[in-house]
Scaffold this active site. Sequence first.
Site, PDB file in Angstrom:
ATOM      1  N   HIS A 188      -8.366  68.703   4.189  1.00 19.73           N
ATOM      2  CA  HIS A 188      -6.948  68.896   3.881  1.00 19.73           C
ATOM      3  C   HIS A 188      -6.565  70.370   3.915  1.00 19.73           C
ATOM      4  O   HIS A 188      -5.442  70.716   4.286  1.00 19.73           O
ATOM      5  CB  HIS A 188      -6.611  68.295   2.514  1.00 19.73           C
ATOM      6  CG  HIS A 188      -6.476  66.806   2.530  1.00 19.73           C
ATOM      7  ND1 HIS A 188      -6.342  66.054   1.382  1.00 19.73           N
ATOM      8  CD2 HIS A 188      -6.454  65.916   3.550  1.00 19.73           C
ATOM      9  CE1 HIS A 188      -6.235  64.779   1.702  1.00 19.73           C
ATOM     10  NE2 HIS A 188      -6.303  64.669   3.008  1.00 19.73           N
ATOM     11  N   GLU A 220     -13.504  58.406  10.116  1.00 20.37           N
ATOM     12  CA  GLU A 220     -13.463  57.589   8.907  1.00 20.37           C
ATOM     13  C   GLU A 220     -14.446  56.426   8.976  1.00 20.37           C
ATOM     14  O   GLU A 220     -14.769  55.818   7.954  1.00 20.37           O
ATOM     15  CB  GLU A 220     -12.040  57.076   8.656  1.00 20.37           C
ATOM     16  CG  GLU A 220     -11.019  58.158   8.365  1.00 20.37           C
ATOM     17  CD  GLU A 220     -11.079  58.682   6.932  1.00 20.37           C
ATOM     18  OE1 GLU A 220     -11.984  58.274   6.172  1.00 20.37           O
ATOM     19  OE2 GLU A 220     -10.214  59.511   6.575  1.00 20.37           O
ATOM     20  N   GLU A 266      -9.336  55.299  -9.099  1.00 24.68           N
ATOM     21  CA  GLU A 266     -10.132  56.518  -9.076  1.00 24.68           C
ATOM     22  C   GLU A 266     -10.283  57.108 -10.483  1.00 24.68           C
ATOM     23  O   GLU A 266     -10.116  58.309 -10.695  1.00 24.68           O
ATOM     24  CB  GLU A 266      -9.495  57.547  -8.134  1.00 24.68           C
ATOM     25  CG  GLU A 266     -10.488  58.477  -7.472  1.00 24.68           C
ATOM     26  CD  GLU A 266      -9.874  59.259  -6.325  1.00 24.68           C
ATOM     27  OE1 GLU A 266      -9.693  60.467  -6.471  1.00 24.68           O
ATOM     28  OE2 GLU A 266      -9.574  58.636  -5.278  1.00 24.68           O
ATOM     29  N   ASN A 274     -13.376  60.321  -0.651  1.00 22.80           N
ATOM     30  CA  ASN A 274     -12.737  61.579  -0.263  1.00 22.80           C
ATOM     31  C   ASN A 274     -13.717  62.553   0.382  1.00 22.80           C
ATOM     32  O   ASN A 274     -13.376  63.733   0.568  1.00 22.80           O
ATOM     33  CB  ASN A 274     -12.091  62.240  -1.483  1.00 22.80           C
ATOM     34  CG  ASN A 274     -10.901  61.463  -1.993  1.00 22.80           C
ATOM     35  OD1 ASN A 274     -10.083  60.988  -1.222  1.00 22.80           O
ATOM     36  ND2 ASN A 274     -10.815  61.319  -3.311  1.00 22.80           N
ATOM     37  N   ARG A 291      11.845  48.334  -8.005  1.00 23.83           N
ATOM     38  CA  ARG A 291      10.721  48.559  -8.921  1.00 23.83           C
ATOM     39  C   ARG A 291       9.443  47.871  -8.442  1.00 23.83           C
ATOM     40  O   ARG A 291       8.557  47.559  -9.227  1.00 23.83           O
ATOM     41  CB  ARG A 291      11.065  48.118 -10.342  1.00 23.83           C
ATOM     42  CG  ARG A 291      12.187  48.928 -10.970  1.00 23.83           C
ATOM     43  CD  ARG A 291      12.219  48.763 -12.483  1.00 23.83           C
ATOM     44  NE  ARG A 291      13.193  49.663 -13.066  1.00 23.83           N
ATOM     45  CZ  ARG A 291      14.421  49.299 -13.412  1.00 23.83           C
ATOM     46  NH1 ARG A 291      14.815  48.052 -13.234  1.00 23.83           N
ATOM     47  NH2 ARG A 291      15.251  50.175 -13.934  1.00 23.83           N
ATOM     48  N   HIS A 306     -12.577  65.439   2.596  1.00 26.99           N
ATOM     49  CA  HIS A 306     -11.125  65.582   2.519  1.00 26.99           C
ATOM     50  C   HIS A 306     -10.677  66.889   1.857  1.00 26.99           C
ATOM     51  O   HIS A 306      -9.612  67.407   2.189  1.00 26.99           O
ATOM     52  CB  HIS A 306     -10.514  64.383   1.784  1.00 26.99           C
ATOM     53  CG  HIS A 306     -10.496  63.131   2.600  1.00 26.99           C
ATOM     54  ND1 HIS A 306     -11.644  62.552   3.103  1.00 26.99           N
ATOM     55  CD2 HIS A 306      -9.469  62.354   3.027  1.00 26.99           C
ATOM     56  CE1 HIS A 306     -11.318  61.463   3.783  1.00 26.99           C
ATOM     57  NE2 HIS A 306     -10.009  61.332   3.757  1.00 26.99           N
ATOM     58  N   HIS A 339      -5.509  64.159  11.220  1.00 24.13           N
ATOM     59  CA  HIS A 339      -6.174  63.949   9.930  1.00 24.13           C
ATOM     60  C   HIS A 339      -7.663  63.651  10.099  1.00 24.13           C
ATOM     61  O   HIS A 339      -8.503  64.245   9.413  1.00 24.13           O
ATOM     62  CB  HIS A 339      -5.504  62.806   9.172  1.00 24.13           C
ATOM     63  CG  HIS A 339      -6.203  62.445   7.901  1.00 24.13           C
ATOM     64  ND1 HIS A 339      -6.332  63.315   6.844  1.00 24.13           N
ATOM     65  CD2 HIS A 339      -6.846  61.304   7.532  1.00 24.13           C
ATOM     66  CE1 HIS A 339      -7.013  62.728   5.862  1.00 24.13           C
ATOM     67  NE2 HIS A 339      -7.334  61.514   6.257  1.00 24.13           N
ATOM     68  N   LYS A 349     -15.320  49.783   1.918  1.00 23.98           N
ATOM     69  CA  LYS A 349     -14.182  50.279   1.146  1.00 23.98           C
ATOM     70  C   LYS A 349     -13.748  49.265   0.108  1.00 23.98           C
ATOM     71  O   LYS A 349     -13.404  49.637  -1.028  1.00 23.98           O
ATOM     72  CB  LYS A 349     -13.013  50.635   2.064  1.00 23.98           C
ATOM     73  CG  LYS A 349     -11.849  51.217   1.259  1.00 23.98           C
ATOM     74  CD  LYS A 349     -10.918  52.084   2.056  1.00 23.98           C
ATOM     75  CE  LYS A 349      -9.949  52.815   1.146  1.00 23.98           C
ATOM     76  NZ  LYS A 349      -8.968  53.621   1.885  1.00 23.98           N
TER      77      LYS A 349
END
Length: 366
Positions: free
Chosen positions: A252, A184, A236, A245, A120, A248, A266, A226
Amino acid sequence: MTTVRVALGARSYDVVIEAGGLARAGAWLQPLSRGRTMAIVTDENVRPHLATLQTALNAAGVASEAIVLPPGEGSKSWATLEALTDRLLDLGVERGDHVIALGGGVIGDLVGFACSMLKRGCGFVQVPTTLLAQVDSSVGGKTAINTRAGKNLVGAFHQPALVLIDPQVLDTLPPRDLRAGYAEVVKYGLIDDPEFFAWCEGNAAALLAGDPDARAYAIAHAVAAKARIVGADERETTGTRALLNLGHTFGHALEAEAGFSDRLLHGEGVAAGMALAYGFSAAQGLAPVADAERVAAHLRAVGLPDSAASAGIDANGTALVAHMLHDKKMDAGTLPFLLTRGIGRTYLDKTVDLDAVAAYLDAQRR
């Protein structure tokens, strides 16, 4: 050495940036070991750095056990996640332990997700070995795997306890991967920092050629940017973090058309996606055409794609928009887009007509 603090209350942590730091990682990791064996998860491409890290841990009196996975996006899968969690359980990892993620974005995302669930929730440390991971995916706590429906659609927010960045490991990175990671880096200038974009225009060649000062500056600047955004909007929820994003949604879709394979990395997808976001914004009269052309020219200059065609994708607009409908940012049937009013002026737009996006993408094929 530069240290950037990611301020998240009880979940706060440091990002340590130090040239040659991998060989001295034992000093940072020993306090997290609790006198127990630390599991290191990496991939076949990172074996030379694995040896350096294990030597550093051994020198600090920390035993370690390595789990080496196949490289590439294919490892961000249910099958690999299951195998990894079973292996970590076999090693007896406890909730209070910290698993080390040594590698690029795939390893960081996969290990972080596994640790978010194991017992967990157990701790983990990011030791990113690619430029993309160092400036983006290792910071902020987003973890995920890919599914048949799309990229990063199953995951969790799980912050690392520490991020250790050694810019010198980039010396072994293939040029293509380095360029992909650079997408990036320049993204932060395009989001809200036109001065940094101008710096990138003047220093990208040196950074990609291996200049240590350029790399150190770019990494520290990107991580600080960041950290600021994540600190303001960890999950977010306010829209601030969504700015990360940029590129993205388009990117994507291109990656999905390429089958999430090495056919399109990517970072390459993000680069093309940012150029498309700027181009679409200009086509809609939202941003100066000159800014869109300037962004595309810079991406071409560093060897990155600036369109679907240059990314090797020959799909029509309808097909690409269909991929976008699986985007994790879908909200009540609406897909928010990151658009721009000019360089450094990115914003979230929830009113974009997908038919207009498809028409724009079709126009780019002519």
